[in-house]
Scaffold this active site. Sequence first.
Site, PDB file in Angstrom:
ATOM      1  N   GLY A  46       0.841  -1.190   0.000  1.00  0.00           N
ATOM      2  CA  GLY A  46       0.000   0.000   0.000  1.00  0.00           C
ATOM      3  C   GLY A  46       0.875   1.237   0.000  1.00  0.00           C
ATOM      4  O   GLY A  46       2.038   1.190   0.441  1.00  0.00           O
ATOM      5  N   GLN A  51       3.484   9.937   0.661  1.00  0.00           N
ATOM      6  CA  GLN A  51       4.728   9.159   0.766  1.00  0.00           C
ATOM      7  C   GLN A  51       5.632   9.339  -0.452  1.00  0.00           C
ATOM      8  O   GLN A  51       6.797   8.965  -0.409  1.00  0.00           O
ATOM      9  CB  GLN A  51       4.426   7.664   0.957  1.00  0.00           C
ATOM     10  N   CYS A  89       5.767   0.483   8.107  1.00  0.00           N
ATOM     11  CA  CYS A  89       5.455   1.550   7.149  1.00  0.00           C
ATOM     12  C   CYS A  89       6.677   1.776   6.271  1.00  0.00           C
ATOM     13  O   CYS A  89       7.800   1.817   6.783  1.00  0.00           O
ATOM     14  CB  CYS A  89       5.092   2.835   7.900  1.00  0.00           C
ATOM     15  N   LEU A  90       6.458   1.933   4.975  1.00  0.00           N
ATOM     16  CA  LEU A  90       7.569   2.168   4.050  1.00  0.00           C
ATOM     17  C   LEU A  90       8.293   3.479   4.359  1.00  0.00           C
ATOM     18  O   LEU A  90       9.448   3.644   3.973  1.00  0.00           O
ATOM     19  CB  LEU A  90       7.063   2.198   2.598  1.00  0.00           C
ATOM     20  N   HIS A 131      -4.486   2.329   7.407  1.00  0.00           N
ATOM     21  CA  HIS A 131      -3.109   2.851   7.414  1.00  0.00           C
ATOM     22  C   HIS A 131      -2.941   3.945   6.352  1.00  0.00           C
ATOM     23  O   HIS A 131      -2.398   5.016   6.635  1.00  0.00           O
ATOM     24  CB  HIS A 131      -2.139   1.693   7.171  1.00  0.00           C
ATOM     25  N   GLU A 132      -3.400   3.679   5.125  1.00  0.00           N
ATOM     26  CA  GLU A 132      -3.193   4.652   4.044  1.00  0.00           C
ATOM     27  C   GLU A 132      -4.070   5.891   4.228  1.00  0.00           C
ATOM     28  O   GLU A 132      -3.652   7.005   3.901  1.00  0.00           O
ATOM     29  CB  GLU A 132      -3.448   4.015   2.667  1.00  0.00           C
ATOM     30  N   HIS A 135      -2.399   8.125   6.499  1.00  0.00           N
ATOM     31  CA  HIS A 135      -1.334   8.889   5.833  1.00  0.00           C
ATOM     32  C   HIS A 135      -1.867  10.193   5.231  1.00  0.00           C
ATOM     33  O   HIS A 135      -1.228  11.244   5.346  1.00  0.00           O
ATOM     34  CB  HIS A 135      -0.695   8.073   4.704  1.00  0.00           C
TER      35      HIS A 135
HETATM   36 NI    NI Z   1       2.850   3.775   5.664  1.00  0.00          NI
END
Ligand code: NI
Length: 164
Positions: A46, A51, A89-90, A131-132, A135
Site C-alpha cells: 500500500g 509518501q 510503514c515504508l 493505514h493509508e 497517511h
Molecule cells: Ni505507511
Amino acid sequence: MAVLPIRLVPDPVLRQKAKRVRSVNGSIHKLISDMIETMYAAPGVGLAAPQVGVSLRVIVIGLPEEEEIILINPEVVRRRGERVVNEGCLSLPGYVGQIKRAESVTVKGRDRDGREVRIKADELLAQALEHEIDHINGRLYTDHLESKDDFHKIEPEEINEEGL
Ligand code: NI
C-alpha cells in the site's frame, strides 16, 4: 511510469493533511501509475500520495494475488470491532509496532475513473485502508502506539511485515 523516491519520517509532508482531488485528470492518472510502480518496487502492499511527496488524497493498495485498489478522496465511514496487529510503514523502514486496528471497515471514495465506490473490508485489506487513509490525514501508525514497549527496531533478516 516511474519509481519515485519514498519520503521518510521526519519529512514534514508526512504530517500534512493532504488536499482533496478536485478533478480526476491526466496528472492524477500519472500519479496513480507512478504510485503503483513505486509500491511494487518497494516492495509494499500500500502507498499514499504524501509518501511520494504529493500532498493529495490518493491511495493505492496491492495485496498479493489481488487487483490493485485505487482510491481518490477516500474516507472511512464505518469501523467495526478491534484487533491487535503488527504494522510497519515504508516511510519508517526497519521498525515494527503493535497497535489496534478495526476488525472491519467500510470506506468510500472515487475510483480512477472518478466513479463513487464503497468498499467493505476485513483483515489485511482493512488494516491497509486504515493505514493509508491515516497517511492522507498526516498520521502515522506510531501515533496509535499505547506504549513504547510496543515499538521495535527489526533486523533486516527479520523483515517480513507487509510494507504500507
Ligand atoms: Ni505507511
